[in-house]
Design a protein around this motif. Structure first.
Motif, PDB file in Angstrom:
ATOM      1  N   HIS A  80      61.563 136.825  20.767  1.00  0.00           N
ATOM      2  CA  HIS A  80      61.158 138.207  21.024  1.00  0.00           C
ATOM      3  C   HIS A  80      62.039 139.211  20.265  1.00  0.00           C
ATOM      4  O   HIS A  80      61.539 140.233  19.779  1.00  0.00           O
ATOM      5  N   GLU A 178      48.997 137.190  25.006  1.00  0.00           N
ATOM      6  CA  GLU A 178      48.808 138.037  26.195  1.00  0.00           C
ATOM      7  C   GLU A 178      49.788 139.199  26.192  1.00  0.00           C
ATOM      8  O   GLU A 178      49.436 140.333  26.530  1.00  0.00           O
ATOM      9  N   TYR A 179      51.037 138.953  25.783  1.00  0.00           N
ATOM     10  CA  TYR A 179      52.078 139.981  25.908  1.00  0.00           C
ATOM     11  C   TYR A 179      51.963 141.083  24.858  1.00  0.00           C
ATOM     12  O   TYR A 179      52.666 142.089  24.945  1.00  0.00           O
ATOM     13  N   THR A 180      51.081 140.920  23.857  1.00  0.00           N
ATOM     14  CA  THR A 180      50.871 141.987  22.873  1.00  0.00           C
ATOM     15  C   THR A 180      49.481 142.614  22.997  1.00  0.00           C
ATOM     16  O   THR A 180      49.098 143.419  22.149  1.00  0.00           O
ATOM     17  N   GLU A 210      58.070 134.919  28.073  1.00  0.00           N
ATOM     18  CA  GLU A 210      56.634 135.234  28.027  1.00  0.00           C
ATOM     19  C   GLU A 210      55.959 134.885  29.352  1.00  0.00           C
ATOM     20  O   GLU A 210      55.174 135.679  29.894  1.00  0.00           O
ATOM     21  N   GLY A 213      57.030 137.253  32.171  1.00  0.00           N
ATOM     22  CA  GLY A 213      56.418 138.568  32.018  1.00  0.00           C
ATOM     23  C   GLY A 213      54.991 138.590  32.496  1.00  0.00           C
ATOM     24  O   GLY A 213      54.551 139.548  33.155  1.00  0.00           O
ATOM     25  N   CYS A 214      54.225 137.555  32.178  1.00  0.00           N
ATOM     26  CA  CYS A 214      52.827 137.497  32.605  1.00  0.00           C
ATOM     27  C   CYS A 214      52.728 137.349  34.124  1.00  0.00           C
ATOM     28  O   CYS A 214      51.860 137.961  34.759  1.00  0.00           O
ATOM     29  N   ARG A 217      53.264 140.750  35.553  1.00  0.00           N
ATOM     30  CA  ARG A 217      52.151 141.681  35.318  1.00  0.00           C
ATOM     31  C   ARG A 217      50.904 141.322  36.121  1.00  0.00           C
ATOM     32  O   ARG A 217      50.230 142.203  36.668  1.00  0.00           O
ATOM     33  N   PRO A 222      50.242 132.692  31.692  1.00  0.00           N
ATOM     34  CA  PRO A 222      49.341 133.166  30.637  1.00  0.00           C
ATOM     35  C   PRO A 222      48.021 132.406  30.539  1.00  0.00           C
ATOM     36  O   PRO A 222      46.944 133.021  30.439  1.00  0.00           O
TER      37      PRO A 222
END
Length: 422
Positions: A80, A178-180, A210, A213-214, A217, A222
């Motif tokens: 990242h 997914e993160y972008t 990653e 983070g998913c 959220r 992911p």
């Protein structure tokens, strides 16, 4: 154009078929005969293989060809930080023509590694298609769209433009990660998947960060989250798949997704070791990719094959894990299937003439106790002495015959590097 390759050891990659001595005939873009010695015939070109090996070319099932411009620009960082601090800012300054020349540089390297097709995800994809087509290189592209690129509906346009019969250039739906990509764009992409009844490909579960983070959220990993939006309704695959949960494996099994592992990049970025043996145990098909030349940093399929089996053995603490023949299947047949190149899987009559010749008369390949194991455990790019794509020899004995001047490519890329990077 017709070819006869005789006095060859042949590895067809058909299940249960061992290496045998024989010959291969090619007419135009197709293989017309694979078998034992014949009485010859009339051919435009007759090649004595001197006991060397003919086999299907390797399929690089995940790469970013245009990133050759960024080779060794931003090393020794985790994913990242590498992306956000170094890669994305430079990529924002690249033009389509820049990516044209960078893609050709990568294709030259593919040819030297025995790679006859790549599954490419990058920007300015019409320029990529032009670059590969100008060289005669087989390229399947997939969408790399995200919140910072073209409208995500661009993948619909590309999918319908480039999937034409007998073309060297084809296209599969996809997006970066997914993160972008925000949820509204993800829903739009899902509508494109539904409209075309098409598979989809995406980076997923590459790093722990990653996945965490998913989960924060959306409350799901992911793969499970993307599946809940309908993105995998028609299959497809994921790139990397290092940090997996039971829910992820369940989605991949149910949707018949491919895992495309990238061991060189995952090792260099310290992202982790993909649990390849677990995928195999669950019947999830595995293909192999190099990832891009900025994160790997080379496009050497022999290194990737060794790392696939070596890291699998290390991960499971089992020296018997992942036999070399299984790795060769991943590198050829499974890669072709993941890329929807169903007529490029094996050396068989009717298949596309995408094949390579490996020099067995070098020290690293002797003695010939087991040729398949030699390829994976001791093989090297130095053994690639011919790469043929679509019935054209594009690389032979260290020389390129792909319609471009390699020195011009090197010069152009150097000029772009000076302008963009300094």
């Amino acid at each position: 154009m017709t070819y006869r390759f005789h006095n060859a050891r042949i590895l067809t990659m058909k299940p249960g078929q061992d290496v045998f001595l024989g010959e291969v005939h090619v007419t135009d873009s197709r293989i017309t005969y694979v078998g034992s010695v014949t009485n010859g015939g009339t051919f435009d070109t007759d090649i004595d293989c001197n006991g060397n090996l003919l086999m299907p070319g390797f399929k690089n099932a995940h790469t970013h060809s245009g990133m050759s411009l960024l080779r060794s620009l931003a090393d020794d960082k985790p994913l990242h930080a590498w992306l956000n601090e170094d890669i994305f800012p430079v990529e924002a300054r690249l033009t389509g023509e820049d990516i044209y020349w960078a893609s050709q540089l990568s294709a030259l390297e593919y040819l030297t590694s025995g790679i006859t097709a790549c599954f490419d995800m990058y920007m300015e994809q019409e320029w990529v298609a032009r670059a590969m087509n100008d060289m005669g290189f087989r390229c399947v592209q997939t969408g790399g769209v995200n919140d910072f690129s073209k409208d995500v509906r661009w993948i619909d346009y590309m999918y319908n433009k480039y999937n034409q019969p007998d073309s060297l250039q084809s296209y599969q739906l996809g997006f970066h990660a997914e993160y972008t990509t925000n949820i509204n764009n993800l829903k739009t992409i899902a509508s494109v998947v539904s409209k075309n009844h098409a598979p989809l490909y995406v980076h997923a579960c590459e790093t722990e960060e990653e996945v965490k983070g998913c989960l924060q959220r959306y409350g799901k990993t992911p793969i499970a989250f993307l599946d809940s939006l309908g993105l995998f309704d028609y299959g497809g695959g994921i790139y990397h798949g290092v940090h997996m949960s039971e829910a992820d494996y369940e989605v991949m099994t149910r949707r018949k997704l491919y895992l495309i592992t990238n061991p060189g990049s995952n090792t260099k970025l310290a992202s982790g070791i993909a649990p390849v043996n677990e995928y195999m145990r669950r019947g999830i098909p595995v293909a192999i990719g190099t990832d891009g030349p900025a994160s790997n940093n080379c496009l050497d399929f022999f290194r990737e094959m060794f790392l696939v089996t070596g890291l699998a053995k290390l991960h499971d603490q089992d020296a018997a894990a992942l036999d070399a023949r299984e790795v060769l299947t991943m590198a050829t047949v499974n890669g072709a299937r993941a890329m929807h190149l169903n007529d490029c899987e094996t050396l068989s009559s009717g298949q596309k003439a995408d094949m390579i010749m490996l020099d067995l008369w070098q020290p690293n390949m002797q003695p010939l106790n087991n040729i398949a194991k030699n390829i994976v455990y001791s093989g090297s790019k130095q053994n690639v002495i011919m790469t043929m794509i679509n019935g054209r020899i594009l690389y032979q004995n260290g020389q390129f015959s792909c319609g471009i001047d390699p020195k011009e490519v090197y010069s152009r890329v150097t000029d772009i590097k000076k302008r963009i990077i300094g």
